[in-house]
Design an enzyme around this catalytic site. Structure first.
Site, PDB file in Angstrom:
ATOM      1  N   ARG A 215      -7.080  -5.446  11.554  1.00 39.30           N
ATOM      2  CA  ARG A 215      -5.615  -5.465  11.607  1.00 39.30           C
ATOM      3  C   ARG A 215      -5.072  -4.052  11.464  1.00 39.30           C
ATOM      4  NH1 ARG A 215      -4.321 -11.096   8.288  1.00 39.30           N
ATOM      5  NH2 ARG A 215      -5.843 -12.304   9.481  1.00 39.30           N
TER       6      ARG A 215
ATOM      7  N   ARG B  84      -5.837  -4.761   1.088  1.00 38.83           N
ATOM      8  CA  ARG B  84      -5.300  -4.731   2.449  1.00 38.83           C
ATOM      9  C   ARG B  84      -6.003  -3.649   3.246  1.00 38.83           C
ATOM     10  NH1 ARG B  84      -0.597  -7.012   4.125  1.00 38.83           N
ATOM     11  NH2 ARG B  84      -0.045  -7.401   1.968  1.00 38.83           N
TER      12      ARG B  84
ATOM     13  N   GLU C 202      -2.840 -13.852  -2.726  1.00 39.33           N
ATOM     14  CA  GLU C 202      -3.291 -14.683  -1.613  1.00 39.33           C
ATOM     15  C   GLU C 202      -4.766 -14.433  -1.294  1.00 39.33           C
ATOM     16  OE1 GLU C 202      -1.156 -14.046   2.036  1.00 39.33           O
ATOM     17  OE2 GLU C 202      -2.728 -15.013   3.204  1.00 39.33           O
TER      18      GLU C 202
ATOM     19  N   SER D 117      -5.047 -18.959   3.520  1.00 32.50           N
ATOM     20  CA  SER D 117      -3.810 -19.460   4.078  1.00 32.50           C
ATOM     21  C   SER D 117      -4.190 -20.558   5.058  1.00 32.50           C
ATOM     22  CB  SER D 117      -3.087 -18.312   4.792  1.00 32.50           C
ATOM     23  OG  SER D 117      -1.768 -18.664   5.092  1.00 32.50           O
TER      24      SER D 117
ATOM     25  N   ARG E   4     -11.455 -10.424  -0.364  1.00 31.67           N
ATOM     26  CA  ARG E   4     -10.622 -10.742  -1.522  1.00 31.67           C
ATOM     27  C   ARG E   4     -11.374 -11.603  -2.530  1.00 31.67           C
ATOM     28  NH1 ARG E   4      -4.363 -11.238   0.712  1.00 31.67           N
ATOM     29  NH2 ARG E   4      -4.314  -9.096   1.536  1.00 31.67           N
TER      30      ARG E   4
END
Length: 424
Positions: free
Chosen positions: A262, A277, A349, A352, A391
């Site tokens: 990303r 991130r 998070e 999801s 994560r």
RNA sequence: GGAGAGAUGGCUGAGUGGUCGAAAGCGCUCCCCUGCUAAGGGAGUAUACGUUAAUAGCGUAUCGAGGGUUCGAAUCCCUCUCUCUCCGCCA
């Protein structure tokens, strides 16, 4: 994509639904364009019909050896008229499709209202944040002290937002991935799948990342460009592209471990420290392709599958229903799993899970034959992280840390760690 | 990277400018026949869009994708994608 028929018949209802997301849809402009399309299409098709009839009669006349000159003269100007209306129709259709591709999915009725992630609705909690007898460190401090997590080395090679992991930490991430894949395939009925990491634009259009979110993606400069997948959702969901499944073939539960890429454009300053991130991270993805009446139940099941991972790892977490202001473009309803991070004293998070109902299926023409009528209808797609490995690694580091900075290995990971019980 | 062949309906496979959404076979569905299995006879069997109360009719589009030639294209031309064979290279 939202059903064009619904857009036509109830544009204002759609606008009202999308307004809950803070998205403004100009229903009147759409309907005006749609009227234009309708009249152009009717006109075009009647001209085509006329042309086909003439062509047929010319063919017949010729077969009988009659003179076809008068017939040819009669259709003389048809071609030009057809060309005009056809190109007008095409440009209106392109315009309509551009609008349609830019519309987010309709929200399910039970999505809570809100403007940001602060308004997400907590659905349930599992586990108690552990009370430490010392001040818990964050994963950066822990990882760098252990010598297995190196952001400086990564920066030399690739710059910011990358990590180099070595030794026990690298192996721990691999262990997490193996554990997740094994659990999902052997207990939750998923089919392990290996997929391409480079995909064409049409695949991303199918899942909804394109055309709107190109800046979030990495793209090759080859003549026919590839995009690096931002999630395995893209190749997995697109396995249903241009297919009509028999009802017996569904539900399809697919899982894949892939890296995810990303660009993180627009997230400057957020989570710049550490591994939260990154431009590149590992994830085990879950995807369901199901008959339309199954997707609501499938979302609950999928969320449960991701929760199982955290429960087996004994990581405290909570489940939140994303609010209207935080939910993603293609989702009609989303649950996030947030894991407790002692280093941040926050839930963050880690997964999801979204029901996209027919939004992606319509874009990629994924269908299933209705059990009763035998007619094809759009299938429903769901995707979820099961869970993000990077994560999860952070969560294990922070939750399993000991006072001396060593990391206890979670019981379920020991078989994958050669039996060792501590990373020191 | 070089040379060649190909892509047609659920499958096999015909079709090289006209009545072709597409022969034939297989498969599948329904019906008939047949005392159960087998065999035989008949009918049906793509998708999307438009129009419509209609999953009825009618129209349009689709023979890998996109463009072109033509009154008319599965069929001719161009570009691209993919598959196969041989050579080269390679994990």
């Amino acid at each position: 994509m939202i059903d064009p028929k619904l857009l036509r018949s109830d544009a204002n209802g759609v606008a009202t639904n999308l307004a809950r997301r803070g998205f403004s849809f100009d229903a009147d402009a759409y309907l005006a364009l749609e009227e234009k399309r309708k009249s152009l299409q009717v006109e075009t098709e009647s001209l085509q019909s006329e042309r086909n009839k003439s062509a047929k009669s010319i063919g017949q006349a010729k077969a009988k050896g009659e003179d076809i000159e008068p017939l040819l003269a009669a259709v003389n100007d048809l071609g030009a008229r057809l060309e005009d209306t056809e190109s007008a129709l095409q440009s209106v259709q392109t315009e309509l499709r551009d609008i349609e591709l830019g519309l987010p999915n309709l929200l399910a009725d039970d999505v809570p209202d809100g403007n940001s992630e602060d308004d997400n609705l907590e659905v349930r909690r599992w586990g108690e944040p552990k009370a430490f007898a010392f001040a818990p460190k964050d994963h950066i401090e822990l990882g760098e002290a252990l010598g297995g997590l190196d952001f400086d080395a990564a920066a030399k090679v690739s710059g910011a937002r990358f990590a180099v992991m070595q030794g026990g930490l690298a192996r721990l991430q691999r262990a997490l991935i193996q554990f997740m894949l094994d659990t999902h395939t052997s207990e939750h009925g998923y089919r392990e799948t290996y997929v391409p990491y480079l995909v064409h634009a049409h695949a991303l259009e199918g899942t909804g990342q394109l055309p709107k979110f190109e800046e979030d993606l990495f793209k090759t400069t080859t003549e026919r460009p590839f995009y690096l997948i931002p999630t395995a959702e893209v190749p997995l969901t697109n396995l249903g592209r241009d297919r009509i499944f028999d009802v017996g073939e569904l539900p399809l539960r697919l899982t894949a471990h892939t890296p995810c890429f990303r660009s993180e454009a627009g997230s400057h300053g957020q989570d710049t420290r550490g591994m939260i991130r990154q431009h590149q991270f590992e994830k085990v993805e879950l995807v369901h392709l199901v008959a339309p009446d199954q997707s609501e139940a499938a979302l609950e099941a999928m969320t449960g599958h991701a929760e199982t991972i955290l429960q087996r790892l004994e990581l405290p977490y909570r489940v939140v229903a994303l609010c209207t202001g935080d939910i993603g473009f293609g989702a009609s309803k989303t649950y996030d799993l947030e894991v407790w991070l002692p280093g941040q004293q926050k839930y963050r998070e880690i997964s999801s899970c979204s029901n996209c109902n027919d939004f992606q299926a319509r874009r990629m023409k994924g269908r299933v034959r209705n059990a009763d009528t035998g007619k094809p209808e759009l299938l429903h797609t769901l995707n979820g992280s099961g869970v993000a490995a990077g994560r999860a690694l952070i969560a294990v580091l922070e939750n399993y840390q000991q006072e001396d900075g060593s990391i206890r290995v979670p019981d379920v990971l020991k078989p994958y760690m050669g039996g060792i019980d501590t990373i020191a």
